[in-house]
Motif scaffolding. Sequence first.
Motif, PDB file in Angstrom:
ATOM      1  N   MET A   1      31.188  27.150  45.235  1.00 54.79           N
ATOM      2  CA  MET A   1      31.971  28.553  45.597  1.00 54.79           C
ATOM      3  C   MET A   1      33.237  28.348  45.012  1.00 54.79           C
ATOM      4  O   MET A   1      34.234  27.423  45.426  1.00 54.79           O
ATOM      5  CB  MET A   1      31.644  28.813  46.851  1.00 54.79           C
ATOM      6  N   THR A   2      33.653  29.273  44.151  1.00 56.66           N
ATOM      7  CA  THR A   2      35.317  29.383  43.793  1.00 56.66           C
ATOM      8  C   THR A   2      35.974  29.896  45.160  1.00 56.66           C
ATOM      9  O   THR A   2      35.773  30.933  45.750  1.00 56.66           O
ATOM     10  CB  THR A   2      35.234  30.434  42.828  1.00 56.66           C
ATOM     11  N   SER A   3      37.237  29.117  45.213  1.00 58.02           N
ATOM     12  CA  SER A   3      37.841  29.546  46.298  1.00 58.02           C
ATOM     13  C   SER A   3      39.293  30.505  45.781  1.00 58.02           C
ATOM     14  O   SER A   3      39.300  30.781  44.542  1.00 58.02           O
ATOM     15  CB  SER A   3      38.707  28.045  46.647  1.00 58.02           C
ATOM     16  N   ILE A   4      39.687  31.142  46.589  1.00 57.32           N
ATOM     17  CA  ILE A   4      40.897  32.296  46.434  1.00 57.32           C
ATOM     18  C   ILE A   4      42.193  31.488  45.818  1.00 57.32           C
ATOM     19  O   ILE A   4      42.668  32.038  44.799  1.00 57.32           O
ATOM     20  CB  ILE A   4      41.109  32.839  47.693  1.00 57.32           C
ATOM     21  N   ALA A   5      42.496  30.255  46.196  1.00 64.70           N
ATOM     22  CA  ALA A   5      43.585  29.361  45.765  1.00 64.70           C
ATOM     23  C   ALA A   5      43.290  29.348  44.237  1.00 64.70           C
ATOM     24  O   ALA A   5      44.171  29.483  43.419  1.00 64.70           O
ATOM     25  CB  ALA A   5      43.677  28.189  46.384  1.00 64.70           C
ATOM     26  N   ALA A   6      41.879  28.743  43.791  1.00 64.50           N
ATOM     27  CA  ALA A   6      41.868  28.443  42.371  1.00 64.50           C
ATOM     28  C   ALA A   6      41.816  29.732  41.451  1.00 64.50           C
ATOM     29  O   ALA A   6      42.381  29.838  40.374  1.00 64.50           O
ATOM     30  CB  ALA A   6      40.475  28.045  42.388  1.00 64.50           C
ATOM     31  N   LEU A   7      41.240  30.796  42.251  1.00 70.57           N
ATOM     32  CA  LEU A   7      41.317  31.924  41.205  1.00 70.57           C
ATOM     33  C   LEU A   7      42.937  32.494  41.246  1.00 70.57           C
ATOM     34  O   LEU A   7      43.111  33.069  40.025  1.00 70.57           O
ATOM     35  CB  LEU A   7      40.346  33.229  42.003  1.00 70.57           C
ATOM     36  N   ALA A   8      43.580  32.435  42.363  1.00 73.06           N
ATOM     37  CA  ALA A   8      44.910  33.000  42.190  1.00 73.06           C
ATOM     38  C   ALA A   8      45.790  32.054  41.160  1.00 73.06           C
ATOM     39  O   ALA A   8      46.680  32.444  40.645  1.00 73.06           O
ATOM     40  CB  ALA A   8      45.579  32.946  43.536  1.00 73.06           C
ATOM     41  N   ASN A   9      45.276  30.830  41.211  1.00 73.49           N
ATOM     42  CA  ASN A   9      46.066  29.898  40.238  1.00 73.49           C
ATOM     43  C   ASN A   9      45.513  30.028  38.654  1.00 73.49           C
ATOM     44  O   ASN A   9      46.516  30.075  37.878  1.00 73.49           O
ATOM     45  CB  ASN A   9      45.896  28.301  40.407  1.00 73.49           C
ATOM     46  N   ASP A  10      44.694  30.900  38.595  1.00 68.92           N
ATOM     47  CA  ASP A  10      44.068  31.237  37.166  1.00 68.92           C
ATOM     48  C   ASP A  10      44.866  32.504  37.021  1.00 68.92           C
ATOM     49  O   ASP A  10      44.713  33.233  36.060  1.00 68.92           O
ATOM     50  CB  ASP A  10      42.529  31.164  37.057  1.00 68.92           C
ATOM     51  N   GLY A  11      45.528  33.365  37.873  1.00 67.29           N
ATOM     52  CA  GLY A  11      46.090  34.468  37.492  1.00 67.29           C
ATOM     53  C   GLY A  11      45.475  35.690  37.882  1.00 67.29           C
ATOM     54  O   GLY A  11      45.649  36.939  37.574  1.00 67.29           O
ATOM     55  N   TYR A  12      44.619  35.676  39.103  1.00 70.52           N
ATOM     56  CA  TYR A  12      43.589  36.799  39.277  1.00 70.52           C
ATOM     57  C   TYR A  12      44.440  37.646  40.432  1.00 70.52           C
ATOM     58  O   TYR A  12      45.137  37.036  41.416  1.00 70.52           O
ATOM     59  CB  TYR A  12      42.352  36.297  39.814  1.00 70.52           C
ATOM     60  N   SER A  13      44.101  38.873  40.376  1.00 70.37           N
ATOM     61  CA  SER A  13      44.826  39.699  41.503  1.00 70.37           C
ATOM     62  C   SER A  13      43.893  39.919  42.598  1.00 70.37           C
ATOM     63  O   SER A  13      42.866  39.231  42.301  1.00 70.37           O
ATOM     64  CB  SER A  13      44.947  41.060  40.753  1.00 70.37           C
ATOM     65  N   ALA A  14      44.362  40.504  43.673  1.00 76.66           N
ATOM     66  CA  ALA A  14      43.636  40.443  44.863  1.00 76.66           C
ATOM     67  C   ALA A  14      42.288  41.185  44.782  1.00 76.66           C
ATOM     68  O   ALA A  14      41.033  40.886  45.112  1.00 76.66           O
ATOM     69  CB  ALA A  14      44.314  41.012  45.926  1.00 76.66           C
ATOM     70  N   ASP A  15      42.481  42.420  43.878  1.00 76.36           N
ATOM     71  CA  ASP A  15      41.087  43.222  43.277  1.00 76.36           C
ATOM     72  C   ASP A  15      40.225  42.244  42.547  1.00 76.36           C
ATOM     73  O   ASP A  15      38.987  42.247  42.824  1.00 76.36           O
ATOM     74  CB  ASP A  15      41.381  44.306  42.567  1.00 76.36           C
ATOM     75  N   GLU A  16      40.732  41.398  41.668  1.00 73.90           N
ATOM     76  CA  GLU A  16      39.794  40.583  40.506  1.00 73.90           C
ATOM     77  C   GLU A  16      39.204  39.316  41.536  1.00 73.90           C
ATOM     78  O   GLU A  16      37.971  39.206  41.500  1.00 73.90           O
ATOM     79  CB  GLU A  16      40.727  40.219  39.623  1.00 73.90           C
ATOM     80  N   ILE A  17      40.012  38.885  42.422  1.00 74.77           N
ATOM     81  CA  ILE A  17      39.352  38.021  43.599  1.00 74.77           C
ATOM     82  C   ILE A  17      38.328  38.633  44.332  1.00 74.77           C
ATOM     83  O   ILE A  17      37.027  37.902  44.486  1.00 74.77           O
ATOM     84  CB  ILE A  17      40.596  37.461  44.361  1.00 74.77           C
ATOM     85  N   GLY A  18      38.504  39.716  44.754  1.00 78.30           N
ATOM     86  CA  GLY A  18      37.607  40.207  45.739  1.00 78.30           C
ATOM     87  C   GLY A  18      36.408  40.581  44.824  1.00 78.30           C
ATOM     88  O   GLY A  18      35.214  40.363  45.590  1.00 78.30           O
ATOM     89  N   GLN A  19      36.352  41.074  43.721  1.00 77.77           N
ATOM     90  CA  GLN A  19      35.111  41.102  42.840  1.00 77.77           C
ATOM     91  C   GLN A  19      34.422  39.879  42.490  1.00 77.77           C
ATOM     92  O   GLN A  19      33.209  39.761  42.643  1.00 77.77           O
ATOM     93  CB  GLN A  19      35.357  41.949  41.571  1.00 77.77           C
ATOM     94  N   ALA A  20      35.138  38.812  42.440  1.00 80.09           N
ATOM     95  CA  ALA A  20      34.691  37.516  41.872  1.00 80.09           C
ATOM     96  C   ALA A  20      33.885  36.931  42.900  1.00 80.09           C
ATOM     97  O   ALA A  20      32.712  36.465  42.738  1.00 80.09           O
ATOM     98  CB  ALA A  20      35.688  36.625  41.433  1.00 80.09           C
ATOM     99  N   ILE A  21      34.512  36.927  44.255  1.00 72.63           N
ATOM    100  CA  ILE A  21      33.906  36.449  45.361  1.00 72.63           C
ATOM    101  C   ILE A  21      33.203  37.289  46.095  1.00 72.63           C
ATOM    102  O   ILE A  21      32.727  36.878  47.486  1.00 72.63           O
ATOM    103  CB  ILE A  21      34.674  35.285  45.933  1.00 72.63           C
ATOM    104  N   GLU A  22      32.990  38.457  46.058  1.00 70.26           N
ATOM    105  CA  GLU A  22      32.447  39.545  46.543  1.00 70.26           C
ATOM    106  C   GLU A  22      32.908  39.764  47.852  1.00 70.26           C
ATOM    107  O   GLU A  22      32.112  39.558  49.275  1.00 70.26           O
ATOM    108  CB  GLU A  22      31.083  39.409  46.473  1.00 70.26           C
ATOM    109  N   ILE A  23      34.262  39.785  48.104  1.00 71.32           N
ATOM    110  CA  ILE A  23      34.923  40.400  49.462  1.00 71.32           C
ATOM    111  C   ILE A  23      35.677  41.379  49.214  1.00 71.32           C
ATOM    112  O   ILE A  23      36.014  41.643  48.016  1.00 71.32           O
ATOM    113  CB  ILE A  23      35.460  39.020  50.009  1.00 71.32           C
ATOM    114  N   PRO A  24      36.064  42.599  50.215  1.00 68.11           N
ATOM    115  CA  PRO A  24      37.077  43.178  50.267  1.00 68.11           C
ATOM    116  C   PRO A  24      38.508  42.724  49.722  1.00 68.11           C
ATOM    117  O   PRO A  24      38.966  41.617  50.163  1.00 68.11           O
ATOM    118  CB  PRO A  24      37.118  43.845  51.348  1.00 68.11           C
TER     119      PRO A  24
END
Length: 112
Positions: A1-24
């Motif tokens: 499972m991908t973590s929020i920290a890893a996605l944030a380090n890749d430059g994802y926004s909160a909306d993009e992170i939510g879509q990637a890991i299926e959370i609001p």
Amino acid sequence: MTSIAALANDGYSADEIGQAIEIPRARAIRIARRKNIALARAGGRRSILVDLPAKHVERVAALAEVAKVTRAVMIARMVAALFEEEDARVRWRLGNHARPKRKYQRRRADPS
């Protein structure tokens, strides 16, 4: 499972992170705040700090003045124009700047 920290380090926004890991989106923001994780801005925009030589800043400023926009907007337009082309064309335009820097190798002593 991908973590929020890893996605944030890749430059994802909160909306993009939510879509990637299926959370609001709001939950992604709360978790990021709780763990002091910096998120990218909404809309896929990223801020990049770049040091430019004075002569380049002057040229960008002159272009921006003619277009009646800020220097930041002019730089964003220049980068967008570059990326509208194919990758091969961009590499060709950049020339040696698109290639990795060679590792320094010391010259061999002349045997004579």
